[in-house]
Scaffold this motif. Sequence first.
Motif, short mmCIF file in Angstrom:
data_model
loop_
_atom_site.label_atom_id
_atom_site.label_comp_id
_atom_site.label_asym_id
_atom_site.label_seq_id
_atom_site.Cartn_x
_atom_site.Cartn_y
_atom_site.Cartn_z
N ALA A 82 0.87 -1.18 0.00
CA ALA A 82 0.00 0.00 0.00
C ALA A 82 0.91 1.23 0.00
O ALA A 82 2.13 1.12 -0.11
N GLY A 103 -5.30 4.46 4.51
CA GLY A 103 -4.76 3.85 3.30
C GLY A 103 -5.75 3.87 2.16
O GLY A 103 -6.81 3.27 2.26
N LEU A 139 -3.86 0.19 -2.92
CA LEU A 139 -3.14 -1.04 -2.57
C LEU A 139 -2.95 -1.92 -3.78
O LEU A 139 -3.57 -1.72 -4.84
N ALA A 193 -6.63 0.35 3.44
CA ALA A 193 -5.55 -0.34 2.75
C ALA A 193 -4.40 -0.74 3.68
O ALA A 193 -3.60 -1.61 3.33
#
Length: 324
Positions: free
Chosen positions: A37, A74, A77, A107
């Motif tokens: 990620a 996140g 990814l 992520a």
Amino acid sequence: MKAIVWKKYGSPDYLELADIEKPVPKDDEVLIKVHAATVTPGDCEVRRFDMHVLFWIPLRIYFGIFKPRSPILGMELSGEIEAIGQKVKNFNVGDRIVCGTSLGFGAHAEYKCLKSNAMIALKPSNMTYEEAASLPTGGTNALHYLRKGKIQPGEKVLINGAAGCFGTYAIQLAKHFGAEVTCVDSTDKLQPLTTLGADHLIDYTKENFAESGKKYDVIFDVVGKSVRQGMKALTPKGRYILATPWVYQVIQGFWCSLMSKKKFIIELAKEDPKDLVYLKQLVEEGKLKTVIDKTFPLAEMAAAHHYVEKGDKVGQVIIKITDQ
């Protein structure tokens, strides 16, 4: 599963490695084993909740008033599909993919469930998971903004903030569209950009591109410090694309546009899996690559956030999450 949990707005040191329950895909979802990620400036802004005053209240309601509503950050990814729901027809178990999670985040964990019609595409065959992880945000945003500029072969394009997540992709895409590319950034970041195709380099600590007298057909501004000043460097019918649309800069841009034939462009990138497929083709043709500054293991997420916030990186900061 292991994940980095975000329980409190503020410092990167509030990010914690934790064991949480592994998600189970619904009928229309895929379960992704995450291999890599990124940490982007956007992750950092949301973590510390550094938002403009005009948007503070609605965004605070969306993200969580007293604490973050979505506990895992996140936004993009790469990984492998481990399981699929009964209604999923467009992906198979074992597919190696890249995907964006947008403001749903999530992520920074070993597993992530997403709807099968989300921002997902097959990973470029000639990229590692680490190299591919930043295509869904950095790559597609750069593509979106440069398309808005309607670049024609031979036109002069300036990228302000060229060494960042968007900029390193934007250089290559602008060259692909046939432009002559000038890159603006700080001293230590400029030299690596020549390997991406930059024709000219400007060190903003020594020179103000807006006062040099040179004119550009398209300016892609990732920084957005002074739009009014920057638009002076456009040709009479040039296009100024702003990727950081804060209110004051937007007012400057539209005012300058009203007073001339120059175009001022702001528009958030829409999530379209076709854009990921397009970037995949460019990568596999050898026309696009990822610039990785540093790679951190999942357990060192706080250090990755601190590094991104220093502002010294060139390209992407990658998080390696699971072995491949």
